[in-house]
Design an enzyme around this catalytic site. Structure first.
Site, PDB file in Angstrom:
ATOM      1  N   GLY A  11       0.816  -1.206   0.000  1.00 35.22           N
ATOM      2  CA  GLY A  11       0.000   0.000   0.000  1.00 35.22           C
ATOM      3  C   GLY A  11       0.851   1.258   0.000  1.00 35.22           C
ATOM      4  O   GLY A  11       2.030   1.246  -0.365  1.00 35.22           O
ATOM      5  N   ASN A  12       0.246   2.362   0.438  1.00 40.30           N
ATOM      6  CA  ASN A  12       0.930   3.658   0.411  1.00 40.30           C
ATOM      7  C   ASN A  12       2.232   3.650   1.196  1.00 40.30           C
ATOM      8  O   ASN A  12       3.280   4.089   0.706  1.00 40.30           O
ATOM      9  CB  ASN A  12       0.002   4.741   0.982  1.00 40.30           C
ATOM     10  CG  ASN A  12      -1.173   5.039   0.078  1.00 40.30           C
ATOM     11  OD1 ASN A  12      -1.136   4.763  -1.117  1.00 40.30           O
ATOM     12  ND2 ASN A  12      -2.224   5.612   0.639  1.00 40.30           N
ATOM     13  N   ILE A  13       2.179   3.161   2.434  1.00 37.84           N
ATOM     14  CA  ILE A  13       3.358   3.202   3.299  1.00 37.84           C
ATOM     15  C   ILE A  13       4.432   2.248   2.795  1.00 37.84           C
ATOM     16  O   ILE A  13       5.613   2.601   2.705  1.00 37.84           O
ATOM     17  CB  ILE A  13       2.968   2.888   4.759  1.00 37.84           C
ATOM     18  CG1 ILE A  13       2.136   4.041   5.331  1.00 37.84           C
ATOM     19  CG2 ILE A  13       4.206   2.657   5.620  1.00 37.84           C
ATOM     20  CD1 ILE A  13       1.647   3.822   6.742  1.00 37.84           C
ATOM     21  N   CYS A 128       2.065   7.606  12.792  1.00 34.66           N
ATOM     22  CA  CYS A 128       2.544   8.864  12.212  1.00 34.66           C
ATOM     23  C   CYS A 128       2.401   9.995  13.223  1.00 34.66           C
ATOM     24  O   CYS A 128       3.305  10.822  13.380  1.00 34.66           O
ATOM     25  CB  CYS A 128       1.796   9.185  10.923  1.00 34.66           C
ATOM     26  SG  CYS A 128       0.002   9.402  11.097  1.00 34.66           S
ATOM     27  N   PRO A 162      -6.533   2.193   3.062  1.00 32.85           N
ATOM     28  CA  PRO A 162      -7.380   1.266   3.828  1.00 32.85           C
ATOM     29  C   PRO A 162      -6.734   0.768   5.111  1.00 32.85           C
ATOM     30  O   PRO A 162      -7.418   0.536   6.103  1.00 32.85           O
ATOM     31  CB  PRO A 162      -7.630   0.113   2.840  1.00 32.85           C
ATOM     32  CG  PRO A 162      -6.578   0.253   1.783  1.00 32.85           C
ATOM     33  CD  PRO A 162      -6.277   1.719   1.696  1.00 32.85           C
ATOM     34  N   GLY A 163      -5.406   0.609   5.107  1.00 38.41           N
ATOM     35  CA  GLY A 163      -4.732   0.159   6.317  1.00 38.41           C
ATOM     36  C   GLY A 163      -4.844   1.182   7.433  1.00 38.41           C
ATOM     37  O   GLY A 163      -5.137   0.849   8.589  1.00 38.41           O
TER      38      GLY A 163
END
Length: 308
Positions: A11-13, A128, A162-163
């Site tokens: 995903g993004n991270i 974060c 989503p995470g």
């Protein structure tokens, strides 16, 4: 000589972290990315960059021939999934840097307590919001005791995949606990806001610390906060103070403490812009997590190289 690493989560991270390893690290070598969505942009991007991929999650990762070259795994999935991942990877003797709120290993915020945990095999990067605010609570606590620390993290809704959305409860619980365990506050509280504004806004973090000592040295607090901001900027250049540190007298009953407090409220306002390695500048919440994880992994690997 560089050390092989893998990323769990496409995903993004996970994708931003992969790109950081490829572009920025001299000591880490990106070997593999594992996800569970074969059509994800992260896995597609990894393949284009020459990184070995699997869409079979941790089970697929450990069966890759390249896994033999992996010494450290970044887990950028979810808190629930991490508990299983840790048990699998522990059996293979791999170091794990956990970017989920699972917190099986100790909380690590690099400028505050990384040196204390260099021998661990599983470390947790909090959240974060924790990476942005716990350093400030700790900085204030080095000057005067903090009875209560409260943080509000506002992030662009578009940066929350989503995470992140699935882990909202874990986010608040883990961040609040880290304010106490790492930041040193007697009590901690965390609030996250997903800001739907369009165009998206940069990550903003507000830190409130209630200190029993009304006469605490304000100049020393400002200096400690400024120094800590500089320490974070070493690996997150987009981290900065948005306003001057503010001080207010407090003399009232505080429900969060269950009693009356006479003291000093210290308010710190922060802004975090991302480096834009994968997502736009507004995703500072991703950038501070992946940057902290990269810094932590390099130190963990460096420590083992020295002691080997």
């Amino acid at each position: 000589m560089s050390v092989g690493v893998a990323v769990l989560g496409s995903g993004n991270i996970g994708t931003d972290l992969m790109i950081k390893v490829l572009r920025l690290s001299d000591s880490l070598r990106m070997v593999a990315m594992a996800g569970i969505d074969s059509g994800s942009d992260g896995l597609a991007r990894a393949r284009r960059l020459g990184v070995t991929t699997t869409a079979d999650g941790v089970a697929g990762l450990v069966t890759l021939p390249e896994f033999a070259d992996v010494e450290l795994v970044f887990d950028a999935t979810s808190a629930g999934a991490h508990r299983h991942h840790d048990s699998v990877l522990r059996a293979y003797g791999r170091i794990v840097v956990d970017l989920t709120p699972a917190a099986i290993g100790p909380y690590v915020v690099p400028p505050v307590n990384l040196d204390e945990h260099l021998a661990e095999t599983n470390v947790n990067m909090v959240t974060c919001g924790g990476q942005a605010t716990v350093p400030i609570v700790a900085a204030i606590g080095r000057v005067t005791p903090v009875a209560y620390g409260e943080i509000v993290a506002s992030i662009a809704s578009k940066s929350a995949g989503p995470g992140t959305r699935a882990n909202i409860d874990e986010f608040t619980e883990t961040t609040a606990r880290a304010i106490e365990v790492v930041g040193g506050a007697d009590r901690g509280k965390a609030i996250i806001v997903l800001n739907p504004a369009d165009p998206p806004l940069l990550m903003r973090d507000t830190v409130y610390c209630l200190c029993p000592d009304t006469d605490a040295d304000r100049s020393a607090i400002i200096a400690a906060v400024t120094d800590m901001v500089g320490a974070v900027q070493e690996y997150v250049p987009g981290y900065r103070l948005k306003q001057e540190v503010q001080f207010d007298r407090v003399d009232s009953y505080l429900p969060a403490l269950g009693g009356h407090l006479t003291g000093l409220q210290v308010s710190v306002f922060l802004e975090v812009s991302g480096a834009g390695h994968y997502l736009p500048e507004y995703a500072g919440n991703l950038d501070i997590m992946t940057s902290a994880a990269l810094r932590t992994a390099e130190r963990l690997i460096g420590r083992r190289a020295v002691t080997a």
